[in-house]
Design a protein around this motif. Sequence first.
Motif, PDB file in Angstrom:
ATOM      1  N   VAL A 161       0.820  -1.257   0.015  1.00 22.33           N
ATOM      2  CA  VAL A 161       0.082   0.064  -0.007  1.00 22.33           C
ATOM      3  C   VAL A 161       0.873   1.198   0.083  1.00 22.33           C
ATOM      4  O   VAL A 161       2.045   1.222   0.248  1.00 22.33           O
ATOM      5  CB  VAL A 161      -1.030  -0.011   1.247  1.00 22.33           C
ATOM      6  N   THR A 162       0.244   2.396  -0.322  1.00 20.70           N
ATOM      7  CA  THR A 162       1.043   3.563  -0.070  1.00 20.70           C
ATOM      8  C   THR A 162       0.420   4.423   0.828  1.00 20.70           C
ATOM      9  O   THR A 162       0.168   5.839   0.648  1.00 20.70           O
ATOM     10  CB  THR A 162       0.842   4.177  -1.639  1.00 20.70           C
ATOM     11  N   ALA A 163      -0.293   4.095   1.866  1.00 15.34           N
ATOM     12  CA  ALA A 163      -0.898   4.790   2.870  1.00 15.34           C
ATOM     13  C   ALA A 163      -0.135   5.990   3.363  1.00 15.34           C
ATOM     14  O   ALA A 163      -0.537   6.908   3.777  1.00 15.34           O
ATOM     15  CB  ALA A 163      -1.415   3.719   4.078  1.00 15.34           C
ATOM     16  N   GLN A 164       1.250   5.852   3.650  1.00 13.77           N
ATOM     17  CA  GLN A 164       2.004   6.885   4.180  1.00 13.77           C
ATOM     18  C   GLN A 164       2.990   7.548   3.029  1.00 13.77           C
ATOM     19  O   GLN A 164       3.988   8.121   3.407  1.00 13.77           O
ATOM     20  CB  GLN A 164       2.937   6.043   5.102  1.00 13.77           C
ATOM     21  N   LYS A 165       2.168   7.516   1.836  1.00 10.27           N
ATOM     22  CA  LYS A 165       2.980   8.166   0.762  1.00 10.27           C
ATOM     23  C   LYS A 165       4.192   7.672   0.163  1.00 10.27           C
ATOM     24  O   LYS A 165       4.915   8.136  -0.442  1.00 10.27           O
ATOM     25  CB  LYS A 165       3.007   9.647   0.743  1.00 10.27           C
ATOM     26  N   ARG A 166       4.340   6.495   0.424  1.00  4.93           N
ATOM     27  CA  ARG A 166       5.663   5.569   0.049  1.00  4.93           C
ATOM     28  C   ARG A 166       5.028   4.153  -0.091  1.00  4.93           C
ATOM     29  O   ARG A 166       4.167   3.762   0.877  1.00  4.93           O
ATOM     30  CB  ARG A 166       6.821   5.765   0.828  1.00  4.93           C
ATOM     31  N   ALA A 167       5.471   3.335  -0.971  1.00  3.61           N
ATOM     32  CA  ALA A 167       5.087   1.853  -1.024  1.00  3.61           C
ATOM     33  C   ALA A 167       5.884   1.120   0.224  1.00  3.61           C
ATOM     34  O   ALA A 167       6.928   0.933   0.461  1.00  3.61           O
ATOM     35  CB  ALA A 167       5.663   1.257  -2.485  1.00  3.61           C
ATOM     36  N   GLU A 168       4.907   0.453   0.963  1.00  2.00           N
ATOM     37  CA  GLU A 168       5.120  -0.542   2.046  1.00  2.00           C
ATOM     38  C   GLU A 168       4.184  -1.643   2.110  1.00  2.00           C
ATOM     39  O   GLU A 168       2.995  -1.349   1.550  1.00  2.00           O
ATOM     40  CB  GLU A 168       4.853   0.404   3.226  1.00  2.00           C
ATOM     41  N   ASN A 169       4.919  -2.818   2.827  1.00  2.35           N
ATOM     42  CA  ASN A 169       3.986  -3.981   3.074  1.00  2.35           C
ATOM     43  C   ASN A 169       2.936  -3.401   4.078  1.00  2.35           C
ATOM     44  O   ASN A 169       3.078  -2.861   5.184  1.00  2.35           O
ATOM     45  CB  ASN A 169       4.762  -5.034   3.654  1.00  2.35           C
ATOM     46  N   LEU A 170       1.790  -3.987   3.900  1.00  2.67           N
ATOM     47  CA  LEU A 170       0.371  -3.369   4.763  1.00  2.67           C
ATOM     48  C   LEU A 170       0.599  -3.931   6.190  1.00  2.67           C
ATOM     49  O   LEU A 170       0.521  -3.053   7.029  1.00  2.67           O
ATOM     50  CB  LEU A 170      -0.548  -4.107   4.397  1.00  2.67           C
ATOM     51  N   GLN A 171       1.483  -4.792   6.484  1.00  2.00           N
ATOM     52  CA  GLN A 171       1.566  -5.367   7.952  1.00  2.00           C
ATOM     53  C   GLN A 171       2.414  -4.530   8.490  1.00  2.00           C
ATOM     54  O   GLN A 171       2.856  -4.643   9.770  1.00  2.00           O
ATOM     55  CB  GLN A 171       2.039  -6.846   7.849  1.00  2.00           C
ATOM     56  N   LYS A 172       3.588  -3.584   7.892  1.00  2.15           N
ATOM     57  CA  LYS A 172       4.592  -2.781   8.522  1.00  2.15           C
ATOM     58  C   LYS A 172       4.000  -1.270   8.552  1.00  2.15           C
ATOM     59  O   LYS A 172       4.811  -0.577   9.252  1.00  2.15           O
ATOM     60  CB  LYS A 172       5.522  -2.791   7.562  1.00  2.15           C
ATOM     61  N   VAL A 173       2.846  -1.085   8.311  1.00  4.90           N
ATOM     62  CA  VAL A 173       2.224   0.291   8.394  1.00  4.90           C
ATOM     63  C   VAL A 173       1.747   0.512   9.828  1.00  4.90           C
ATOM     64  O   VAL A 173       0.945  -0.267  10.006  1.00  4.90           O
ATOM     65  CB  VAL A 173       1.173   0.533   7.302  1.00  4.90           C
ATOM     66  N   PRO A 174       2.432   1.351  10.632  1.00  7.78           N
ATOM     67  CA  PRO A 174       1.550   1.534  11.753  1.00  7.78           C
ATOM     68  C   PRO A 174       0.474   2.312  12.026  1.00  7.78           C
ATOM     69  O   PRO A 174       0.125   3.354  12.703  1.00  7.78           O
ATOM     70  CB  PRO A 174       2.864   2.297  12.673  1.00  7.78           C
ATOM     71  N   ALA A 175      -0.737   1.703  11.532  1.00  6.61           N
ATOM     72  CA  ALA A 175      -1.939   2.186  11.556  1.00  6.61           C
ATOM     73  C   ALA A 175      -3.042   1.272  10.897  1.00  6.61           C
ATOM     74  O   ALA A 175      -2.461   0.239  10.427  1.00  6.61           O
ATOM     75  CB  ALA A 175      -1.997   3.557  10.507  1.00  6.61           C
ATOM     76  N   SER A 176      -4.212   1.454  11.135  1.00  6.74           N
ATOM     77  CA  SER A 176      -5.173   0.817  10.753  1.00  6.74           C
ATOM     78  C   SER A 176      -5.623   0.891   8.936  1.00  6.74           C
ATOM     79  O   SER A 176      -6.118   2.000   9.076  1.00  6.74           O
ATOM     80  CB  SER A 176      -6.593   0.642  11.598  1.00  6.74           C
ATOM     81  N   VAL A 177      -5.394  -0.028   8.474  1.00  9.93           N
ATOM     82  CA  VAL A 177      -5.348  -0.076   6.938  1.00  9.93           C
ATOM     83  C   VAL A 177      -6.107  -0.872   6.265  1.00  9.93           C
ATOM     84  O   VAL A 177      -5.674  -2.089   6.579  1.00  9.93           O
ATOM     85  CB  VAL A 177      -4.197   0.369   6.268  1.00  9.93           C
ATOM     86  N   THR A 178      -7.295  -0.997   5.628  1.00  5.29           N
ATOM     87  CA  THR A 178      -7.709  -1.964   5.031  1.00  5.29           C
ATOM     88  C   THR A 178      -7.590  -1.821   3.515  1.00  5.29           C
ATOM     89  O   THR A 178      -7.857  -0.681   2.866  1.00  5.29           O
ATOM     90  CB  THR A 178      -9.359  -2.035   5.201  1.00  5.29           C
ATOM     91  N   ALA A 179      -7.150  -2.669   2.614  1.00  7.40           N
ATOM     92  CA  ALA A 179      -6.782  -2.613   1.449  1.00  7.40           C
ATOM     93  C   ALA A 179      -7.321  -3.777   0.681  1.00  7.40           C
ATOM     94  O   ALA A 179      -7.336  -5.010   1.027  1.00  7.40           O
ATOM     95  CB  ALA A 179      -5.306  -2.669   0.993  1.00  7.40           C
TER      96      ALA A 179
END
Length: 737
Positions: A49-67
């Motif tokens: 995902v690009t939730a933090q404006k950079r490409a990252e594995n969903l499981q590494k993003v420190p926030a609740s994200v549904t993709a």
Amino acid sequence: MQTNMKFGSRILLGTAASLVPLCWSMGALAQEAPEADQSASGGLADIVVTAQKRAENLQKVPASVTALGSDALETRQIDSISGLQAEVPSLVVGEFYGTSLITLRGISTGLTSGAEDPSVATHINGVYQPRSRSVDSAMADLERVEVLSGPQGTLYGRNATGGVVNYVLKRPTNSFESEVTGRIGNYSRYGIQGRVTGPISDDVRILVSGIYDNQHKGYTKNLHPNAPRSRLDSGRSAGGRLAVDIGSKDGINVALEAIYLDTRTVPVAESFAAPDSPSLIAFLGQQSFVPRKTYSELPAFTRSKYLQTSATINVPITDNVSLKSITGYQTFKDHMLIDLDTSGVASGPTDQKIDSKSFTQEFDFNAETLDGRLKSIVGLFYFHDDFVSNSSTPFSVPGFAATFDTYGKMPSKSYSAFTDHTFSVTDRLRLQFGIRYNKDEKKATQSLIVNGAPACPLMTNKREWDAWTPRVGAQYDVEDNVMLYGQWSKGFKAGGFTANSCYNGFDPESIKGPEIGIKTKLFDNRVRFNLAGYYYNISNLQVQKVVDVGNFFTLNAAKAEIYGAEFSLSALLADRLQLDASGMVQSAKYSNFQNCNEAAFPGACGAFDPRPAADRQTDVSGNWLNRAAPYSLNVGLQYSFEMSGGAEFLLRGDTYFSGKVHFSEFPSDQAIQKAYSLQNAFVTYTTASKQFTLRGYIKNIANVDYKVSHFFNSAVRQAIGNYGTPRTFGMDATVRF
């Protein structure tokens, strides 16, 4: 208030305390076998995902994200934002006359006059969408959709107090591909869409797509004997998209895009109860209080035209430093003729036109320094919106008749600068810090003409606000596949002026609070389980109100408090058998709010209310926020099997449960949707060559009637609104070349 704060704090502390032993035990289980490559192990596919404006594995993003990727969206027949409700914990989507009312974690907006800002920010390929009626324009060509829950003020800025919905569209490919999909369904639905993509030179790739979708028969029956339309709540949309990518993989890349969508609908309003005035009951005559049956003498319609053009430029400066520019320009025109009285009498039809032009510019500077231990983003954002609305309402009830004409020109500007950093203290411990400064300017040139005379002469008002929205956090890898995180963040939603009003201005709202969570990948990546807890305080919550003969205005509720927990689970129970589940429990209530109840009696809260000003207010502290469910649960089971010759069948069933939803701060039977559940079933057949796919579906199998919006029409003293989609079924076929 103090008790609620303590209880909310206990939820967060209790969640945190339970996570520590849980993550250790789950981490130990996960380490029974080293994580293998998913293609070899057959585990769950990683999600980027690009939730933090950079490409990252969903499981590494420190926030609740549904993709959700395109395969999941197509399998589950999700073709509108309302279809995401069952997939995203704490998401509730309402609709009223084409306006999507999005709620995340109990945070929403009930403002429907057209000019106000949403509480959940929506982006299409990085371009902010100021009009809620444009959000479904991206559904036909999606690569994936990402939903970030909770305030996102640092990275996304204004109007992301509830969260963010990011639509990421398909890009042109390096090899030639094409496909055509045709669909049919009940309620005389039919449509076609297609896509062609591929290279036209070594460094230029192109994608062209188009869509036509027509639900010819409306969900609601018009009982009026001389109705101009026998069925209401139908719709037709047609549009297309052109995308061009220029550049090589290692050099500067330019992504150009144009999206156009023309939408026509036959809107509907349904009565939830009779008017509270005997004279109005007699005047309006026969009405229906049965779901999906109403009366309307008006040839109601909405017609909207949406165009977005954008240019995204990626410039790699070094191996670890890059610059991105996102430029967007949008036009949105909407014309609607609506009937609000749900009877055969023309008491107050409204004819409204909206014309909006928006420009956005964002610069993102990404860098990795200190041998990759520090990941930073620095950005600038500019937004300019020109919004013009005109409406005319010839109103007539016993004892009163008048024509109301409104005009509003409301330009707005927003400037912001932001920075966000993640620093790896050790291989397992990372710290986050970010902050954003936002400045908003809004003007409103408005007038209200009654029977040709100026009740509110043309006048211009201007207001400005600024805000700092920081976030701080930390994340810790307890094991390689178990991550704990915590963060505190703040969000800001701009104030403004209510369209179709008499100089009604309102203040910004703000939200702040912590979120803690755990993200895990277990059993050789065959199980993915995420859990989050949150606690928020909201100040100056913006609430819509309607008084007298349908006068809109917005007021600020002093304070509100929200706390809860949500989870998501994906598990491969066996080869080809997958379980998906998500849900939440929460409390979302006003903690300090005094308001006047227009529905109390005829004339309440209006210019002729006989009560002293101090006696008009009712304390609604402790009542639920609008469209905030106390719990929800979605469970899906999916099984695929291979036939002889290599063809594949996929079977899926979903069930969704929602707790009671309140649509008003004043509890009433008409303004409440009781707890309900929905069930869906899907089947997909794909040939061995992957060139042909056939899908079938049935949604809302039990044909449940459930409200998705409520509106107290003060003009005729009646509660009206909309029901959700009834049972639908159909099929589509895709041919790939």
